[in-house]
Design a protein around this motif. Structure first.
Motif, short mmCIF file in Angstrom:
data_model
loop_
_atom_site.label_atom_id
_atom_site.label_comp_id
_atom_site.label_asym_id
_atom_site.label_seq_id
_atom_site.Cartn_x
_atom_site.Cartn_y
_atom_site.Cartn_z
N THR A 21 68.83 -54.69 54.67
CA THR A 21 70.22 -54.63 54.50
C THR A 21 70.77 -53.90 55.73
OG1 THR A 21 70.27 -55.24 52.12
CG2 THR A 21 72.19 -54.35 53.25
N THR A 22 71.52 -54.11 56.48
CA THR A 22 71.91 -53.39 57.64
C THR A 22 73.33 -53.68 58.14
OG1 THR A 22 71.33 -52.32 59.58
CG2 THR A 22 70.74 -54.80 59.51
N GLU A 28 73.09 -51.68 70.84
CA GLU A 28 72.41 -50.40 70.50
C GLU A 28 72.20 -50.08 69.43
OE1 GLU A 28 70.55 -46.97 71.52
OE2 GLU A 28 71.25 -48.49 73.09
N GLU A 29 73.18 -50.19 68.58
CA GLU A 29 72.99 -50.09 67.00
C GLU A 29 71.75 -50.89 66.62
OE1 GLU A 29 76.87 -50.73 65.19
OE2 GLU A 29 77.03 -48.44 64.92
N LEU A 34 66.48 -51.76 64.70
CA LEU A 34 65.06 -52.51 64.67
C LEU A 34 63.88 -51.44 64.99
CD1 LEU A 34 65.86 -55.68 67.11
CD2 LEU A 34 65.39 -55.54 64.69
N SER A 35 64.14 -50.41 65.58
CA SER A 35 63.27 -49.25 65.98
C SER A 35 62.85 -48.79 64.55
CB SER A 35 63.64 -48.18 66.78
OG SER A 35 62.66 -47.29 66.96
#
Length: 56
Positions: A21-22, A28-29, A34-35
């Motif tokens: 959940t994001t 950029e976010e 993902l990183s």
């Protein structure tokens, strides 16, 4: 808010459920998220490996 989940199962009954959940409003976010997911998954797999190993 974005939610994504997937369940993976093997023939022998092992099951993995991944749920994310994001909120990302920029590219950029999204890259940072993902990183973070990749680093978190790596840590999870290392810890799961140790936990499974200790039961053998």
């Amino acid at each position: 808010m974005t939610k994504y989940s997937e369940v993976f199962k093997t023939k022998n009954g092992t099951e993995v459920k991944m749920e994310i959940t994001t909120e990302c409003s920029t590219d950029e976010e999204m890259r940072e998220t993902l990183s973070f997911i990749a680093c978190s998954a790596h840590q999870f797999y290392l810890q799961a490996g140790r936990a499974i190993s200790s039961t053998l």
